[in-house]
Scaffold this active site. Sequence first.
Site, PDB file in Angstrom:
ATOM      1  CE  LYS A  71      -3.869   2.120   2.502  1.00 55.04           C
ATOM      2  NZ  LYS A  71      -4.846   1.987   3.605  1.00 55.04           N
ATOM      3  CB  SER A  95      -7.245   4.674   2.349  1.00 59.82           C
ATOM      4  OG  SER A  95      -6.756   3.880   3.412  1.00 59.82           O
ATOM      5  CB  SER A 137      -8.760   2.727   5.363  1.00 63.46           C
ATOM      6  OG  SER A 137      -9.043   4.105   5.331  1.00 63.46           O
TER       7      SER A 137
END
Length: 464
Positions: free
Chosen positions: A81, A156, A180
């Site tokens: 990520k 996210s 997220s």
Amino acid sequence: MNDLTVDSTARDQAAAIRDRRISARELLDLHLARIEQRNPELNAIVSLDPDRARAGAAAADEFQAGGGRIGALHGLPFAFKDTHAVAGWRTTYGSPLFADYVPDEDELIVERVRRAGVVVLGRTNVPEFAAGSHTFNTIFGLTRNPVDPSRSAGGSSGGAACALATGMVPLADGSDMGGSLRNPASFCGVVGLRPSLGRVPEWPLYNQWETTSVGGPMARNVGDLALLLAVIAGPDPRAPLALGDPGREFARPLSGSLAGLRVALSVDLGGAFEVDHEVAAVVESSASVFAGAGASVAATHPDLGAAEDTFRTLRAWHLQAKLGQLLASNPSSFKQSLADNIRLGESLTGADIARAYRQRTLLGERMRRFFQSYDVLVLPVSQVPPFPADQEFPTAINGRPMETYLDWMRSAYFITVTGCPATSVPAGRTPSGLPVGIQIVAPHGADRRLLEVAAAFEKESSWQ
């Protein structure tokens, strides 16, 4: 080579590498081909570096050929990520202020995954500083939903969820403050775990005592989720709040059953938030899956009313403390919703923060008592199905206006401030075919038990 594909489980892919039925180079080429096929439209993986990945795969093969002891994820392609610092790799946090930033040191979660033997191929896309559950930024653009590219992949960890769902990677790391990790798992039809506080330690942090955000695993099935959790969980001397249990407790195959399970199920925690009718229908239908497998299901819920003020206060404090000075120096370099949230933290007083932590303590105690009567709590992951990708956030649910980019995420962030582990598991689809997950919550520390329940539900459910 064998009949292994990029859609095979991560456990099968790792076993094939370990048994030398496929090489890391061959496995990487399979994934790069899928990335070439799907990523141009979906934009899940960014900062892709095939040449560097091929060099890493060759090194993995050579190490194994030399008789070295290989890790649990040896040879598996991986994209971290883009909010997790990876030494030597571009790490942007989705912000133009870090468009060319290359860290010198790995974060702890990255360090552990790399040590397990992965072959890094790139990063997964994120919203700016991981704020908001819709993945877009001014550097790389928008990540689209793998089922319907006109829809959001969530965020996210939207790039991670999309990449998993399409077979671009076999496993992914995520992080979760207000959903997220859970929301994109629901939107993309994969699984994700927000672990118990302290289960997956984080280092470095600007504030080791701020524990709203946690790292966690994402995968296409619960068994693979446990595989990655076994790698990233466990204590570390740099993380004083880490739980002492070793990560290896999650490596064993899951063998859970729903028989005799005491399930509390609630669509909206007693009217605490609005839930889209199509999502509500999927959550309600999950009751028959649990009951059909021998669980007792009660329509009940804990009182989490104080979670709204608690989360909003701690989030604003967290963002202001972390990004306030950066915003002051670069006021035009932040998206408006994030800038507003950071500035909200400027007006908070010591009494506000103390109130939020006091409420958080009470919420944790309330959940502890609730779980004396029930084994798990089931509720929506997200209050909406994947929304149009050209919207920053849903502006209404069932005709009820959503005033901010957080309003539609209460079903996730109400659980955040309890400190309990929560997993997103696919449970059904809307009439138009969009994925919908259910959120299964267990007592703090009961991550292994939660994964066993999730795996049993996964086995019993016919959501596809």
